[in-house]
Design a protein around this motif. Structure first.
Motif, PDB file in Angstrom:
ATOM      1  N   GLN A  18     -27.680  14.651  13.035  1.00 38.45           N
ATOM      2  CA  GLN A  18     -27.239  13.756  14.110  1.00 38.45           C
ATOM      3  C   GLN A  18     -28.269  13.705  15.234  1.00 38.45           C
ATOM      4  OE1 GLN A  18     -23.582  15.000  15.940  1.00 38.45           O
ATOM      5  NE2 GLN A  18     -23.543  13.304  17.373  1.00 38.45           N
ATOM      6  N   TRP A  19     -28.793  14.831  15.639  1.00 43.86           N
ATOM      7  CA  TRP A  19     -29.732  14.874  16.753  1.00 43.86           C
ATOM      8  C   TRP A  19     -31.106  14.363  16.345  1.00 43.86           C
ATOM      9  CZ3 TRP A  19     -27.972  20.471  18.157  1.00 43.86           C
ATOM     10  CH2 TRP A  19     -26.702  20.407  18.745  1.00 43.86           C
ATOM     11  N   ASN A  20     -31.454  14.491  15.071  1.00 38.96           N
ATOM     12  CA  ASN A  20     -32.695  13.938  14.535  1.00 38.96           C
ATOM     13  C   ASN A  20     -33.938  14.331  15.343  1.00 38.96           C
ATOM     14  OD1 ASN A  20     -34.136  12.510  12.620  1.00 38.96           O
ATOM     15  ND2 ASN A  20     -34.049  10.607  13.781  1.00 38.96           N
ATOM     16  N   ARG A  21     -33.994  15.608  15.677  1.00 38.18           N
ATOM     17  CA  ARG A  21     -35.132  16.166  16.414  1.00 38.18           C
ATOM     18  C   ARG A  21     -35.146  17.663  16.165  1.00 38.18           C
ATOM     19  NH1 ARG A  21     -32.896  19.051  20.413  1.00 38.18           N
ATOM     20  NH2 ARG A  21     -30.931  18.375  21.313  1.00 38.18           N
ATOM     21  N   PRO A  22     -36.248  18.323  16.470  1.00 36.21           N
ATOM     22  CA  PRO A  22     -36.260  19.786  16.308  1.00 36.21           C
ATOM     23  C   PRO A  22     -35.221  20.436  17.225  1.00 36.21           C
ATOM     24  CG  PRO A  22     -38.487  18.934  16.531  1.00 36.21           C
ATOM     25  CD  PRO A  22     -37.555  17.800  16.836  1.00 36.21           C
ATOM     26  N   VAL A  23     -34.455  21.370  16.684  1.00 41.13           N
ATOM     27  CA  VAL A  23     -33.386  22.028  17.441  1.00 41.13           C
ATOM     28  C   VAL A  23     -33.539  23.536  17.362  1.00 41.13           C
ATOM     29  CG1 VAL A  23     -31.767  20.133  17.048  1.00 41.13           C
ATOM     30  CG2 VAL A  23     -31.760  22.085  15.502  1.00 41.13           C
ATOM     31  N   THR A  24     -32.989  24.214  18.368  1.00 36.80           N
ATOM     32  CA  THR A  24     -32.995  25.675  18.385  1.00 36.80           C
ATOM     33  C   THR A  24     -31.622  26.195  17.972  1.00 36.80           C
ATOM     34  OG1 THR A  24     -32.272  25.805  20.688  1.00 36.80           O
ATOM     35  CG2 THR A  24     -34.668  25.704  20.291  1.00 36.80           C
ATOM     36  N   VAL A  25     -31.595  27.466  17.622  1.00 34.76           N
ATOM     37  CA  VAL A  25     -30.331  28.120  17.291  1.00 34.76           C
ATOM     38  C   VAL A  25     -29.390  28.021  18.491  1.00 34.76           C
ATOM     39  CG1 VAL A  25     -29.236  30.340  16.745  1.00 34.76           C
ATOM     40  CG2 VAL A  25     -31.357  29.673  15.592  1.00 34.76           C
ATOM     41  N   ARG A  26     -29.911  28.249  19.693  1.00 38.31           N
ATOM     42  CA  ARG A  26     -29.084  28.221  20.903  1.00 38.31           C
ATOM     43  C   ARG A  26     -28.413  26.852  21.088  1.00 38.31           C
ATOM     44  NH1 ARG A  26     -27.394  31.779  23.693  1.00 38.31           N
ATOM     45  NH2 ARG A  26     -29.170  33.135  23.321  1.00 38.31           N
ATOM     46  N   GLU A  27     -29.151  25.765  20.857  1.00 39.49           N
ATOM     47  CA  GLU A  27     -28.568  24.424  21.005  1.00 39.49           C
ATOM     48  C   GLU A  27     -27.421  24.211  20.020  1.00 39.49           C
ATOM     49  OE1 GLU A  27     -32.042  21.390  22.314  1.00 39.49           O
ATOM     50  OE2 GLU A  27     -32.385  22.433  20.408  1.00 39.49           O
ATOM     51  N   ASP A  31     -23.253  23.896  20.885  1.00 41.56           N
ATOM     52  CA  ASP A  31     -22.450  22.765  20.432  1.00 41.56           C
ATOM     53  C   ASP A  31     -21.314  23.229  19.526  1.00 41.56           C
ATOM     54  OD1 ASP A  31     -22.379  19.813  20.735  1.00 41.56           O
ATOM     55  OD2 ASP A  31     -22.438  19.888  18.536  1.00 41.56           O
ATOM     56  N   LEU A  32     -21.584  24.168  18.638  1.00 42.24           N
ATOM     57  CA  LEU A  32     -20.537  24.687  17.756  1.00 42.24           C
ATOM     58  C   LEU A  32     -19.439  25.402  18.544  1.00 42.24           C
ATOM     59  CD1 LEU A  32     -22.618  26.130  14.770  1.00 42.24           C
ATOM     60  CD2 LEU A  32     -20.923  24.287  14.647  1.00 42.24           C
ATOM     61  N   GLN A  33     -19.822  26.084  19.638  1.00 41.97           N
ATOM     62  CA  GLN A  33     -18.844  26.830  20.424  1.00 41.97           C
ATOM     63  C   GLN A  33     -17.829  25.924  21.108  1.00 41.97           C
ATOM     64  OE1 GLN A  33     -21.399  29.389  22.829  1.00 41.97           O
ATOM     65  NE2 GLN A  33     -20.962  31.127  21.469  1.00 41.97           N
ATOM     66  N   ARG A  34     -18.077  24.641  21.166  1.00 40.83           N
ATOM     67  CA  ARG A  34     -17.074  23.692  21.701  1.00 40.83           C
ATOM     68  C   ARG A  34     -15.883  23.578  20.762  1.00 40.83           C
ATOM     69  NH1 ARG A  34     -21.081  18.805  23.636  1.00 40.83           N
ATOM     70  NH2 ARG A  34     -22.426  20.138  24.877  1.00 40.83           N
ATOM     71  N   GLU A  35     -16.116  23.887  19.465  1.00 40.64           N
ATOM     72  CA  GLU A  35     -15.072  23.754  18.446  1.00 40.64           C
ATOM     73  C   GLU A  35     -14.494  25.088  17.983  1.00 40.64           C
ATOM     74  OE1 GLU A  35     -17.064  21.806  15.238  1.00 40.64           O
ATOM     75  OE2 GLU A  35     -17.431  19.991  16.400  1.00 40.64           O
ATOM     76  N   SER A  37     -15.090  29.744  18.028  1.00 39.07           N
ATOM     77  CA  SER A  37     -15.770  30.936  18.527  1.00 39.07           C
ATOM     78  C   SER A  37     -16.731  31.390  17.434  1.00 39.07           C
ATOM     79  CB  SER A  37     -14.727  32.021  18.821  1.00 39.07           C
ATOM     80  OG  SER A  37     -15.382  33.200  19.199  1.00 39.07           O
ATOM     81  N   ILE A  38     -17.996  31.499  17.788  1.00 42.16           N
ATOM     82  CA  ILE A  38     -19.004  31.854  16.804  1.00 42.16           C
ATOM     83  C   ILE A  38     -20.142  32.600  17.488  1.00 42.16           C
ATOM     84  CG2 ILE A  38     -20.208  29.638  16.988  1.00 42.16           C
ATOM     85  CD1 ILE A  38     -20.628  29.847  13.903  1.00 42.16           C
ATOM     86  N   ALA A  39     -20.701  33.576  16.813  1.00 42.84           N
ATOM     87  CA  ALA A  39     -21.763  34.411  17.384  1.00 42.84           C
ATOM     88  C   ALA A  39     -23.138  33.783  17.161  1.00 42.84           C
ATOM     89  CB  ALA A  39     -21.726  35.802  16.748  1.00 42.84           C
ATOM     90  N   TYR A  40     -24.037  34.085  18.075  1.00 41.78           N
ATOM     91  CA  TYR A  40     -25.420  33.623  17.979  1.00 41.78           C
ATOM     92  C   TYR A  40     -26.036  34.080  16.653  1.00 41.78           C
ATOM     93  CZ  TYR A  40     -30.375  32.988  19.055  1.00 41.78           C
ATOM     94  OH  TYR A  40     -31.685  32.596  19.021  1.00 41.78           O
ATOM     95  N   THR A  41     -25.805  35.332  16.298  1.00 47.53           N
ATOM     96  CA  THR A  41     -26.415  35.877  15.076  1.00 47.53           C
ATOM     97  C   THR A  41     -25.902  35.162  13.816  1.00 47.53           C
ATOM     98  OG1 THR A  41     -24.766  37.648  15.070  1.00 47.53           O
ATOM     99  CG2 THR A  41     -26.946  38.150  16.021  1.00 47.53           C
ATOM    100  N   THR A  42     -24.657  34.698  13.857  1.00 46.62           N
ATOM    101  CA  THR A  42     -24.104  33.968  12.715  1.00 46.62           C
ATOM    102  C   THR A  42     -24.842  32.648  12.535  1.00 46.62           C
ATOM    103  OG1 THR A  42     -21.931  34.975  13.056  1.00 46.62           O
ATOM    104  CG2 THR A  42     -21.998  32.948  11.741  1.00 46.62           C
ATOM    105  N   VAL A  43     -25.023  31.920  13.643  1.00 43.43           N
ATOM    106  CA  VAL A  43     -25.730  30.641  13.576  1.00 43.43           C
ATOM    107  C   VAL A  43     -27.185  30.873  13.168  1.00 43.43           C
ATOM    108  CG1 VAL A  43     -26.440  28.584  14.869  1.00 43.43           C
ATOM    109  CG2 VAL A  43     -24.176  29.595  15.262  1.00 43.43           C
ATOM    110  N   MET A  44     -27.803  31.926  13.713  1.00 36.89           N
ATOM    111  CA  MET A  44     -29.184  32.249  13.373  1.00 36.89           C
ATOM    112  C   MET A  44     -29.307  32.537  11.870  1.00 36.89           C
ATOM    113  SD  MET A  44     -31.700  35.171  14.969  1.00 36.89           S
ATOM    114  CE  MET A  44     -30.644  36.505  14.435  1.00 36.89           C
ATOM    115  N   THR A  45     -28.364  33.274  11.318  1.00 41.47           N
ATOM    116  CA  THR A  45     -28.382  33.596   9.886  1.00 41.47           C
ATOM    117  C   THR A  45     -28.211  32.336   9.047  1.00 41.47           C
ATOM    118  OG1 THR A  45     -27.538  35.823  10.300  1.00 41.47           O
ATOM    119  CG2 THR A  45     -27.235  34.927   8.068  1.00 41.47           C
TER     120      THR A  45
END
Length: 177
Positions: A18-27, A31-35, A37-45
């Motif tokens: 959707q964003w169609n650009r380079p993204v970071t784990v933090r970004e 966005d996922l945390q709006r929907e 509860s999820i940990a940074y390490t989970t998204v990073m993995t």
């Protein structure tokens, strides 16, 4: 052929597409945390797994990575549909059943897609040969007709994971299993 993405992989890839650009784990995390509860390490993995599978490429940006999709959502969906269809013992029946499940909007999109493919691949059959059966058509007419390229119409990018070299391209591509 690619395997279907898991739920969390799909949620991450949806944002990358959707964003169609380079993204970071933090970004992606924020966005996922709006929907949920999820940990940074989970998204990073998950993003690292997507990189290992060839769905995203990454570049170092300071102390973090920026991830970019290797293919489009359309190419992913087309590859999944093609895989499912090719596994059918009766492809024509599978298509009929699939078309029967479509909404009117989806049928309109299908008709548009067929028109685009027909426009980009006009049949090169001389008018005289079209009235002749293939058995009686002159040999020159049969030789003049170009072969139709297989499966994927030109509008669908061929950038399906497994077809695009990425970091570590010397090892087997897991999305192709």
């Amino acid at each position: 052929m690619p395997r279907q993405l898991g739920d969390l992989e799909d949620a991450v890839m949806s944002r990358v597409w959707q964003w169609n650009r380079p993204v970071t784990v933090r970004e992606v995390l924020e966005d996922l945390q709006r929907e949920r509860s999820i940990a940074y390490t989970t998204v990073m993995t998950v993003m690292d797994n997507l990189h290992q599978k060839g769905w995203v490429r990454r570049e170092v940006d300071g102390r973090a990575y920026r991830y970019t999709a290797v293919s489009t959502r359309a190419a992913y969906a087309a590859a999944l549909m093609n895989e499912a269809w090719s596994k059918s013992d009766n492809p024509a029946a599978a298509l009929v059943a699939f078309f029967g499940m479509m909404s009117p909007t989806q049928r309109d999109a299908l008709e548009d897609a067929v028109r685009m493919v027909q426009r980009d691949r006009p049949e090169v059959i001389p008018e005289a040969a079209s009235e002749t059966s293939p058995e009686t058509a002159p040999e020159a007419s049969r030789e003049a007709a170009p072969e139709v390229p297989p499966e994927v119409p030109p509008e669908v990018p061929s950038e399906v994971p497994g077809e695009v070299p990425s970091e570590g391209a010397d090892r087997e591509h897991p999305a192709g299993r």
